[in-house]
Design a protein around this motif. Structure first.
Motif, PDB file in Angstrom:
ATOM      1  N   GLY A   1       0.191   3.274  -1.132  1.00  5.05           N
ATOM      2  CA  GLY A   1       0.043   2.770   0.234  1.00  5.05           C
ATOM      3  C   GLY A   1       0.839   1.522   0.522  1.00  5.05           C
ATOM      4  O   GLY A   1       0.751   0.970   1.617  1.00  5.05           O
ATOM      5  N   ALA A   2       1.646   1.068  -0.428  1.00  3.65           N
ATOM      6  CA  ALA A   2       2.435  -0.151  -0.232  1.00  3.65           C
ATOM      7  C   ALA A   2       3.702   0.165   0.544  1.00  3.65           C
ATOM      8  O   ALA A   2       4.329   1.208   0.357  1.00  3.65           O
ATOM      9  CB  ALA A   2       2.785  -0.767  -1.576  1.00  3.65           C
TER      10      ALA A   2
ATOM     11  N   THR B   1       0.836  -4.407   1.192  1.00  2.47           N
ATOM     12  CA  THR B   1      -0.306  -3.588   1.619  1.00  2.47           C
ATOM     13  C   THR B   1      -1.166  -4.466   2.518  1.00  2.47           C
ATOM     14  O   THR B   1      -0.983  -5.696   2.547  1.00  2.47           O
ATOM     15  CB  THR B   1      -1.112  -3.102   0.412  1.00  2.47           C
ATOM     16  OG1 THR B   1      -1.710  -4.244  -0.242  1.00  2.47           O
ATOM     17  CG2 THR B   1      -0.242  -2.343  -0.584  1.00  2.47           C
TER      18      THR B   1
ATOM     19  N   LYS C   1       7.223   3.562   2.754  1.00  7.82           N
ATOM     20  CA  LYS C   1       5.822   3.562   2.325  1.00  7.82           C
ATOM     21  C   LYS C   1       5.631   4.487   1.139  1.00  7.82           C
ATOM     22  O   LYS C   1       6.090   5.624   1.140  1.00  7.82           O
ATOM     23  CB  LYS C   1       4.916   3.987   3.480  1.00  7.82           C
ATOM     24  CG  LYS C   1       3.428   3.900   3.153  1.00  7.82           C
ATOM     25  CD  LYS C   1       2.573   4.223   4.365  1.00  7.82           C
ATOM     26  CE  LYS C   1       1.086   4.083   4.025  1.00  7.82           C
ATOM     27  NZ  LYS C   1       0.224   4.378   5.208  1.00  7.82           N
TER      28      LYS C   1
END
Length: 542
Positions: free
Chosen positions: A218-219, A244, A213
């Motif tokens: 946030g991916a 995401t 992560k």
């Protein structure tokens, strides 16, 4: 004077202590118990040996089984005259020199349409073997009238594609996606966007299974060691690289038809259970193979090529025919030399040689030579046959000479034992009827000893069949593609072929190594079985 006996006193009385019945029974039970323990230990040793042998043979057999089959793609092949016979004269030289590989690639591109980009087309072409065009060449040369026709023809697949299919594929599974997803483009790198967090569950699953992560975006990034995640949308396929909850980024494997939004059941999540890093082929190539497989174009058959072809750099084209011919020629030279020389030497030493220091020295040296390491004979062959006499390297003639030196002491010892086992009465009866010493030996003793001599010879030849070290020393380790036709041609033998394949990095060569070992073991078992049969059939009890 009279001798008087000396009185030595009364003779002591010897008292024999007889064991009681209980003591005799206890002693007998101990003997029986020791005998049972000995039998149990012997049986255990046999069982352990047999179990190790079974495990070894089973392991070799399991690894060898895939090598006896091959996969091909049954495609519509158009034998384009512009490529095969541009002059239209059907000249054999022109037909043989044509580019049949391009014809095979064109058939594959037709079977899997819509592939764009040089990299994707290269991966698609990599499904076919480098020798797929050779099979077409043989077909056209055998029947030039096929030029210009379109026919169904099995094109050999590459070793990676073959291993992929033998491994069961990627074990793909599909799950229907929910929500609305909009692709940003139809090819190359694209982003799939969802306004209702359609990828939330997929992102959470990827994070649990090893995804990395990125705290800033946030991916969740996907790696090659994770199960591949693909999105089937608008007629195309996208391999995801980052996820995401509201979007997913990936590479287009199959071009999309449009960038319209996909709603509800019109898009799917495809999971390849076997990670890309653990497969012989990547996701793009696996997709092409699965398309061919789903269309029924992939065929599996027995790998006759393994027995009909010589060695090759391509695992799917490599075979043992050259090694088998080289082995036959080498053993032919070995047998032609060591059998008559060994039998004659045994007859002379056993029947005609005088018993003196010289013959004793010869016998001791023969027994010692039987225990000399085989590589020493290879060094001798290198020094004498190659360096001194200048014989050709890697030739069956030199290999047979070296193996003849190796086997000769064994055959002499076995022949002497067989001759010695014939009763002296046979010789005496023949000589008593007027036969000479030579006639008695060659007309009576030798025929009766021949079963034992043949048994020892076959065992010695089986020993020579499995030897590798002396042949490596004389250069029979070369890469030989052509089939040897004479004793002076460059050749290799089956044990050396196994040694060469075992050192190659391609996974498909490991299977062919095991398959060649199975063939070698079959020959060894056949030769030893023949020796046992000859011994049981012709052996006489005197």
């Amino acid at each position: 004077m009279t001798d008087t006996p000396v009185n030595s006193g009364p003779v002591p009385k010897v008292v024999l202590r007889r064991p009681t019945a209980a003591q005799s029974d206890a002693r007998l039970r101990r003997r029986y118990r020791s005998e049972r323990w000995f039998k149990a230990l012997g049986l255990s040793a046999l069982l352990v040996t047999a179990s190790f042998l079974i495990v070894l043979l089973a392991d070799i057999g399991i690894k060898a089984m895939p090598a006896f089959s091959e996969h091909s793609a049954l495609l519509d092949v158009t034998l384009d005259p512009a490529v095969i016979d541009p002059d239209g004269k059907k000249d054999p030289a022109t037909l043989a020199a044509a580019d049949y590989a391009s014809v095979a690639r064109a058939a594959l591109m037709t079977a899997v349409p819509g592939i764009e980009g040089r990299a994707a087309r290269r991966q698609l072409s990599g499904i076919l073997s480098a020798g797929a065009g050779d099979d077409l060449r043989k077909l056209v040369l055998a029947d030039p009238s096929l030029i210009g026709q379109t026919l169904k023809f099995p094109l050999l697949l590459s070793d990676d594609a073959d291993l992929y299919l033998k491994g069961g594929g990627a074990n793909a599974s599909e799950v229907t996606g929910k929500g609305s997803v909009v692709p940003s483009d139809t090819k190359d790198q694209i982003t799939l966007t969802s306004s209702d967090n359609a990828f939330a569950d997929l992102a959470a699953s990827a994070l649990r299974t090893g995804g990395v992560k990125d705290e800033e975006s946030g991916a969740v990034g996907l790696t090659r060691e994770m199960a591949s995640k693909l999105i089937a949308i608008n007629g195309g396929l996208v391999k995801l690289t980052a996820i995401t909850p509201g979007s997913a980024t990936g590479e287009v494997l199959t071009p999309l038809t449009s960038t319209d939004a996909a709603i509800d059941s019109s898009w799917k999540i495809v999971t390849y259970a076997i990670p890309e890093g653990r497969r012989q082929v990547g996701d793009q190539t696996a997709l092409f193979i699965e398309k061919l497989k789903s269309s029924g174009a992939v065929l599996e058959g027995f790998n006759w090529r393994f027995f009909a072809s010589g060695d090759s750099r391509e695992p799917e084209l490599a075979g043992i025919r050259g090694a088998l011919f080289g082995t036959f020629l080498t053993l032919l030279v070995t047998l032609s030399l060591c059998l008559p020389i060994g039998v004659m030497a045994a007859i002379y030493l056993e029947e005609f040689a005088p018993r003196n220091r010289f013959t004793d020295l010869v016998e001791v040296n023969i027994n010692n030579l039987a225990a000399v390491p085989s590589i020493v004979f290879g060094l001798l062959g290198l020094a004498v046959f190659l360096n001194f006499f200048g014989l050709p390297r890697s030739a069956p003639l030199v290999g047979g000479l070296v193996l003849a030196l190796l086997v000769l002491p064994t055959i002499i010892i076995a022949a002497r034992a067989a001759i010695k086992s014939v009763p002296p009465s046979i010789r005496e009866a023949a000589i008593g009827l007027g036969a000479s010493k030579q006639q008695a030996v060659f007309h009576h003793v030798l025929p009766l000893a021949m079963p034992g001599i043949m048994t020892g010879t076959i065992i010695g030849m089986a020993h020579a069949l499995g030897e590798t070290a002396p042949l490596l020393m004389i250069g029979m380790v070369a890469f030989i593609v052509d089939i040897p036709t004479s004793l002076s041609d460059s050749a290799t033998v089956l044990p050396v072929q196994i040694f060469l394949w075992s050192d190659l990095p391609e996974a498909a060569f490991k299977q062919r190594t095991a398959a060649a070992i199975v063939v070698l073991l079959a020959f060894l078992l056949l030769m030893n079985g023949l020796a046992i049969w000859l011994r049981n059939k012709f052996e006489r009890r005197w």
